[in-house]
Scaffold this motif. Sequence first.
Motif, mmCIF file in Angstrom:
data_model
loop_
_atom_site.group_PDB
_atom_site.id
_atom_site.type_symbol
_atom_site.label_atom_id
_atom_site.label_comp_id
_atom_site.label_asym_id
_atom_site.label_seq_id
_atom_site.Cartn_x
_atom_site.Cartn_y
_atom_site.Cartn_z
ATOM 1 N N GLY A 213 0.770 -1.234 0.000
ATOM 2 C CA GLY A 213 0.000 0.000 0.000
ATOM 3 C C GLY A 213 0.801 1.283 0.000
ATOM 4 N N HIS A 214 2.117 1.181 -0.050
ATOM 5 C CA HIS A 214 2.984 2.361 -0.039
ATOM 6 C C HIS A 214 3.868 2.384 -1.293
ATOM 7 C CE1 HIS A 214 1.999 1.917 4.267
ATOM 8 N NE2 HIS A 214 2.156 3.229 4.328
ATOM 9 N N ILE A 215 4.198 3.583 -1.734
ATOM 10 C CA ILE A 215 5.146 3.740 -2.844
ATOM 11 C C ILE A 215 6.563 3.546 -2.307
ATOM 12 C CG2 ILE A 215 6.146 5.397 -4.468
ATOM 13 C CD1 ILE A 215 3.362 6.619 -4.810
ATOM 14 N N GLN A 216 7.319 2.688 -2.969
ATOM 15 C CA GLN A 216 8.708 2.433 -2.575
ATOM 16 C C GLN A 216 9.697 3.316 -3.340
ATOM 17 O OE1 GLN A 216 9.458 0.069 -0.020
ATOM 18 N NE2 GLN A 216 7.241 0.310 0.159
ATOM 19 N N GLN A 217 9.398 3.535 -4.621
ATOM 20 C CA GLN A 217 10.277 4.380 -5.435
ATOM 21 C C GLN A 217 9.535 4.822 -6.691
ATOM 22 O OE1 GLN A 217 14.237 2.846 -5.993
ATOM 23 N NE2 GLN A 217 14.885 4.511 -7.322
ATOM 24 N N VAL A 218 9.780 6.062 -7.103
ATOM 25 C CA VAL A 218 9.256 6.603 -8.360
ATOM 26 C C VAL A 218 10.454 7.069 -9.170
ATOM 27 C CG1 VAL A 218 7.810 8.363 -9.449
ATOM 28 C CG2 VAL A 218 7.151 7.425 -7.222
ATOM 29 N N GLY A 219 10.547 6.628 -10.412
ATOM 30 C CA GLY A 219 11.668 7.060 -11.245
ATOM 31 C C GLY A 219 11.633 6.398 -12.601
ATOM 32 N N SER A 220 12.618 6.697 -13.420
ATOM 33 C CA SER A 220 12.735 6.040 -14.720
ATOM 34 C C SER A 220 13.113 4.583 -14.494
ATOM 35 C CB SER A 220 13.806 6.734 -15.561
ATOM 36 O OG SER A 220 15.089 6.505 -14.985
ATOM 37 N N PRO A 221 12.868 3.712 -15.487
ATOM 38 C CA PRO A 221 13.296 2.321 -15.336
ATOM 39 C C PRO A 221 14.775 2.215 -14.975
ATOM 40 C CG PRO A 221 11.862 2.521 -17.237
ATOM 41 C CD PRO A 221 12.105 3.916 -16.742
ATOM 42 N N GLU A 222 15.596 3.070 -15.588
ATOM 43 C CA GLU A 222 17.038 3.041 -15.326
ATOM 44 C C GLU A 222 17.345 3.414 -13.882
ATOM 45 O OE1 GLU A 222 21.208 3.873 -15.237
ATOM 46 O OE2 GLU A 222 19.723 5.461 -14.987
ATOM 47 N N ASP A 223 16.582 4.387 -13.326
ATOM 48 C CA ASP A 223 16.770 4.794 -11.921
ATOM 49 C C ASP A 223 16.534 3.615 -10.984
ATOM 50 O OD1 ASP A 223 17.320 7.458 -12.408
ATOM 51 O OD2 ASP A 223 15.248 8.131 -12.162
ATOM 52 N N LEU A 224 15.408 2.929 -11.193
ATOM 53 C CA LEU A 224 15.066 1.824 -10.296
ATOM 54 C C LEU A 224 16.063 0.677 -10.416
ATOM 55 C CD1 LEU A 224 12.314 3.440 -10.296
ATOM 56 C CD2 LEU A 224 11.217 1.245 -9.898
ATOM 57 N N TYR A 225 16.579 0.470 -11.619
ATOM 58 C CA TYR A 225 17.535 -0.623 -11.827
ATOM 59 C C TYR A 225 18.906 -0.274 -11.250
ATOM 60 C CZ TYR A 225 20.024 -4.433 -14.133
ATOM 61 O OH TYR A 225 20.775 -5.558 -14.391
ATOM 62 N N SER A 226 19.354 0.956 -11.518
ATOM 63 C CA SER A 226 20.733 1.334 -11.184
ATOM 64 C C SER A 226 20.888 1.963 -9.808
ATOM 65 C CB SER A 226 21.277 2.318 -12.232
ATOM 66 O OG SER A 226 21.252 1.730 -13.512
ATOM 67 N N ARG A 227 19.804 2.575 -9.279
ATOM 68 C CA ARG A 227 19.893 3.219 -7.966
ATOM 69 C C ARG A 227 18.646 2.896 -7.137
ATOM 70 N NH1 ARG A 227 23.681 6.536 -6.611
ATOM 71 N NH2 ARG A 227 22.374 7.613 -5.081
ATOM 72 N N PRO A 228 18.464 1.625 -6.774
ATOM 73 C CA PRO A 228 17.268 1.261 -5.993
ATOM 74 C C PRO A 228 17.283 1.927 -4.620
ATOM 75 C CG PRO A 228 18.815 -0.579 -6.102
ATOM 76 C CD PRO A 228 19.338 0.460 -7.033
ATOM 77 N N ASN A 229 16.112 2.430 -4.205
ATOM 78 C CA ASN A 229 15.971 3.119 -2.904
ATOM 79 C C ASN A 229 16.194 2.196 -1.719
ATOM 80 O OD1 ASN A 229 15.422 5.650 -3.836
ATOM 81 N ND2 ASN A 229 13.236 5.626 -3.353
ATOM 82 N N ASN A 230 15.824 0.924 -1.896
ATOM 83 C CA ASN A 230 15.921 -0.010 -0.770
ATOM 84 C C ASN A 230 16.077 -1.434 -1.298
ATOM 85 O OD1 ASN A 230 13.239 -0.943 -1.449
ATOM 86 N ND2 ASN A 230 12.407 0.827 -0.358
ATOM 87 N N THR A 231 16.223 -2.377 -0.391
ATOM 88 C CA THR A 231 16.484 -3.763 -0.801
ATOM 89 C C THR A 231 15.279 -4.394 -1.501
ATOM 90 O OG1 THR A 231 15.928 -4.448 1.461
ATOM 91 C CG2 THR A 231 18.272 -4.232 0.924
ATOM 92 N N PHE A 232 14.055 -3.931 -1.170
ATOM 93 C CA PHE A 232 12.876 -4.454 -1.877
ATOM 94 C C PHE A 232 12.954 -4.097 -3.358
ATOM 95 C CE2 PHE A 232 8.663 -3.633 -3.694
ATOM 96 C CZ PHE A 232 8.133 -4.914 -3.644
ATOM 97 N N VAL A 233 13.242 -2.829 -3.663
ATOM 98 C CA VAL A 233 13.368 -2.394 -5.058
ATOM 99 C C VAL A 233 14.500 -3.172 -5.738
ATOM 100 C CG1 VAL A 233 13.769 -0.437 -6.604
ATOM 101 C CG2 VAL A 233 12.531 -0.079 -4.458
ATOM 102 N N ALA A 234 15.620 -3.328 -5.039
ATOM 103 C CA ALA A 234 16.791 -4.022 -5.590
ATOM 104 C C ALA A 234 16.453 -5.444 -6.013
ATOM 105 C CB ALA A 234 17.920 -4.039 -4.561
ATOM 106 N N GLU A 235 15.661 -6.128 -5.184
ATOM 107 C CA GLU A 235 15.330 -7.530 -5.481
ATOM 108 C C GLU A 235 14.170 -7.662 -6.453
ATOM 109 O OE1 GLU A 235 16.340 -10.603 -2.171
ATOM 110 O OE2 GLU A 235 15.166 -9.019 -1.223
ATOM 111 N N PHE A 236 13.273 -6.648 -6.494
ATOM 112 C CA PHE A 236 12.097 -6.764 -7.363
ATOM 113 C C PHE A 236 12.429 -6.424 -8.805
ATOM 114 C CE2 PHE A 236 7.975 -5.934 -9.199
ATOM 115 C CZ PHE A 236 7.156 -6.857 -8.571
#
Length: 339
Positions: A213-236
């Motif tokens: 129910g919460h937003i983890q990260q908002v960004g371009s696909p490259e942002d989420l891939y190369s600079r994940p905000n947290n370990t959930f983003v990194a693994e997803f």
Amino acid sequence: MTTSPFVKLDGVAKRWNGQLGVEGITLDIPEGSFTALLGPSGCGKSTTLRLLAGLELPDEGKILIDTKDVTTSAASDRNLSMVFQSYALFPHLSVAENVVFGLKVRRVPKKERLEKLHRALEITGLLGLEDRKPGELSGGQRQRVALARAIVAGQRLCLMDEPLSNLDAKLRNAVRKDIKKLQRELGITVVYVTHDQTEAMSMADTVVLMKDGHIQQVGSPEDLYSRPNNTFVAEFVGAPPMALFQSSVLEGFGEDKTIGIRAENIQIVPRGEGRMRCTVNESEFLGAETLIGLDHAGAEGLCVLKPGLSLMAEGNEIDIMFSDENLHVFDAVGQRMVG
């Protein structure tokens, strides 16, 4: 002078009997953009879309479309079109009748209806199929009819809720390209819900990754891939996902941190020349490359990609090398550390 976002969600929350749907959803969507709401089942992405569509009303927060406050407006007053997972076609109506049904209800003149119909069928590659019933069409063709119906509506905002999940892999790939091409050609704003990261990463300008129910990260696909905000983003995000291991297994990183590394940044080196010694637990030939899964105490998802057919026997011990510049460092609660 800054322009207002075309779609704005400000502190939006929705709960059912005390159960969380979404909480604190704040999001700005520019006009003409393609935004994907991505995340696992139950993360709140479809709820967010339904709130935007007016199919649910928020308990808190505001929703604006084209600077107009639509927080409590009916769906019919929001000037948007929708494409659903189910094609929602009338089985007894032809392709043409399905496409123009909404225009007919709104009493759009026949000449204008026919012009819009022809243009929509042309764009979606359905010319020649006007007289067929949905039952005579393939899954991909039916989804194109649903897209054509959204096109003739002529709205600047189109919401799509997992529209490709009923299609097989090859069709999904083809229709994915159709949707992106349509969005660019028509200049419409698309908000697209999916649990498939390949869809989100290949289609969207902006990805909104959600969890619980919460937003983890908002960004371009490259942002989420190369600079994940947290370990959930990194693994997803990413296939294979980012490998994570405890900082204690590497010198110079101290305790209570998590280190992440992508498979493409790891190299197999001669025995004695690596930073970590691992055991091969699987080899998977993918065509252009081979994915080699590795075991190491304190590490999850560690793997390396080798070009071509490069199978390795299970149980083999190998040394791996990587540079610090390719490492991602997360704190004790899994948040990205700056630097």
